[in-house]
Design an enzyme around this catalytic site. Structure first.
Site, PDB file in Angstrom:
ATOM      1  N   HIS A 126       0.765  -1.441   0.143  1.00  0.00           N
ATOM      2  CA  HIS A 126       0.065  -0.275  -0.505  1.00  0.00           C
ATOM      3  C   HIS A 126       0.580   1.233  -0.295  1.00  0.00           C
ATOM      4  CE1 HIS A 126      -3.754   2.018   0.459  1.00  0.00           C
ATOM      5  NE2 HIS A 126      -2.810   3.024   1.475  1.00  0.00           N
ATOM      6  N   CYS A 127       0.752   2.136  -1.387  1.00  0.00           N
ATOM      7  CA  CYS A 127       1.684   3.151  -0.884  1.00  0.00           C
ATOM      8  C   CYS A 127       0.419   4.889  -0.804  1.00  0.00           C
ATOM      9  CB  CYS A 127       2.367   3.660  -2.651  1.00  0.00           C
ATOM     10  SG  CYS A 127       2.565   4.591  -3.067  1.00  0.00           S
ATOM     11  N   ILE A 128       1.655   5.182  -0.030  1.00  0.00           N
ATOM     12  CA  ILE A 128       0.942   6.050   0.855  1.00  0.00           C
ATOM     13  C   ILE A 128       0.976   7.329  -0.509  1.00  0.00           C
ATOM     14  CG2 ILE A 128       1.147   6.514   2.452  1.00  0.00           C
ATOM     15  CD1 ILE A 128       3.079   8.321   3.371  1.00  0.00           C
ATOM     16  N   ASN A 131      -2.324   7.161  -2.023  1.00  0.00           N
ATOM     17  CA  ASN A 131      -3.166   6.686  -0.931  1.00  0.00           C
ATOM     18  C   ASN A 131      -3.762   5.075  -1.802  1.00  0.00           C
ATOM     19  OD1 ASN A 131      -5.113   6.652   1.043  1.00  0.00           O
ATOM     20  ND2 ASN A 131      -6.317   8.457  -0.275  1.00  0.00           N
ATOM     21  N   ASN A 132      -3.245   4.647  -2.512  1.00  0.00           N
ATOM     22  CA  ASN A 132      -4.064   3.027  -3.076  1.00  0.00           C
ATOM     23  C   ASN A 132      -2.600   1.850  -3.294  1.00  0.00           C
ATOM     24  OD1 ASN A 132      -5.511   1.739  -4.417  1.00  0.00           O
ATOM     25  ND2 ASN A 132      -5.013   3.046  -6.336  1.00  0.00           N
TER      26      ASN A 132
END
Ligand SMILES: [Zn+2]
Ligand SMILES: [Zn+2]
Length: 169
Positions: A126-128, A131-132
């Site tokens: 999950h990549c901040i 945001n996905n």
């Protein structure tokens, strides 16, 4: 920090601000100082950098908004077929991979994301910054975005170094 998927968060705004900052510095400060925007070479560089920045923003927008991959509601592991790669579906203990939170079986390489609150196919992480989750459906576009961003960074670095060296001479 992590907002709900589908929302514009502070990290997303930071990425866009960084792209805007680099774009402004390169096209409105560095290239005019280097070649001038009245020369063919200056215009060519400004156009090339604008296209690169637009490609960055476009691929970034897709990576942010595209669904990373849902488990089909009808998914059921094939337990009857002895030839199927059952060892992939099973854990070490031999039980089928089942997500308690989503109440469904998990296909191989699918993982539950705590932020997205659901299982994601071929989940990478999950990549901040987008945001996905980076998963099956947006993996490629995410890599293309990173590639464009690296090329744009090297390009702007070269332009800035050229300008700085000229100022010192
Ligand atoms: Zn789940
Ligand atoms: Zn996620």
């Amino acid at each position: 920090m992590a907002g709900r998927p589908g929302y514009v968060t502070v990290p997303i705004l930071s990425v866009l601000a960084a792209i805007g900052y680099v774009y402004y510095t390169a096209v409105f400060l560095a290239i005019p100082a280097w070649l001038g925007l009245a020369t063919a070479a200056g215009v060519a560089n400004a156009v090339a950098f604008t296209a690169l920045a637009a490609a960055c923003v476009a691929t970034y927008a897709v990576a942010v908004s595209r669904d990373p991959g849902r488990v089909p509601p009808a998914f059921l592991p094939d337990v009857e077929d002895a030839e199927s790669p059952i060892h992939e579906i099973k854990r070490k203990g031999g039980d089928l991979r089942y997500c308690q939170k989503c109440s469904h079986y998990k296909p191989p390489r699918a993982h539950h994301c705590r932020v997205c609150k659901r299982c994601v196919l071929r989940m990478d992480h999950h990549c901040i910054w987008i945001n996905n989750c980076v998963g099956h459906e947006n993996y490629k576009i995410f890599l293309v975005f990173v590639l464009y961003a690296v090329v744009a960074s090297l390009y702007s670095l070269e332009v800035l170094c050229t300008v700085c060296l000229r100022m010192n001479n």
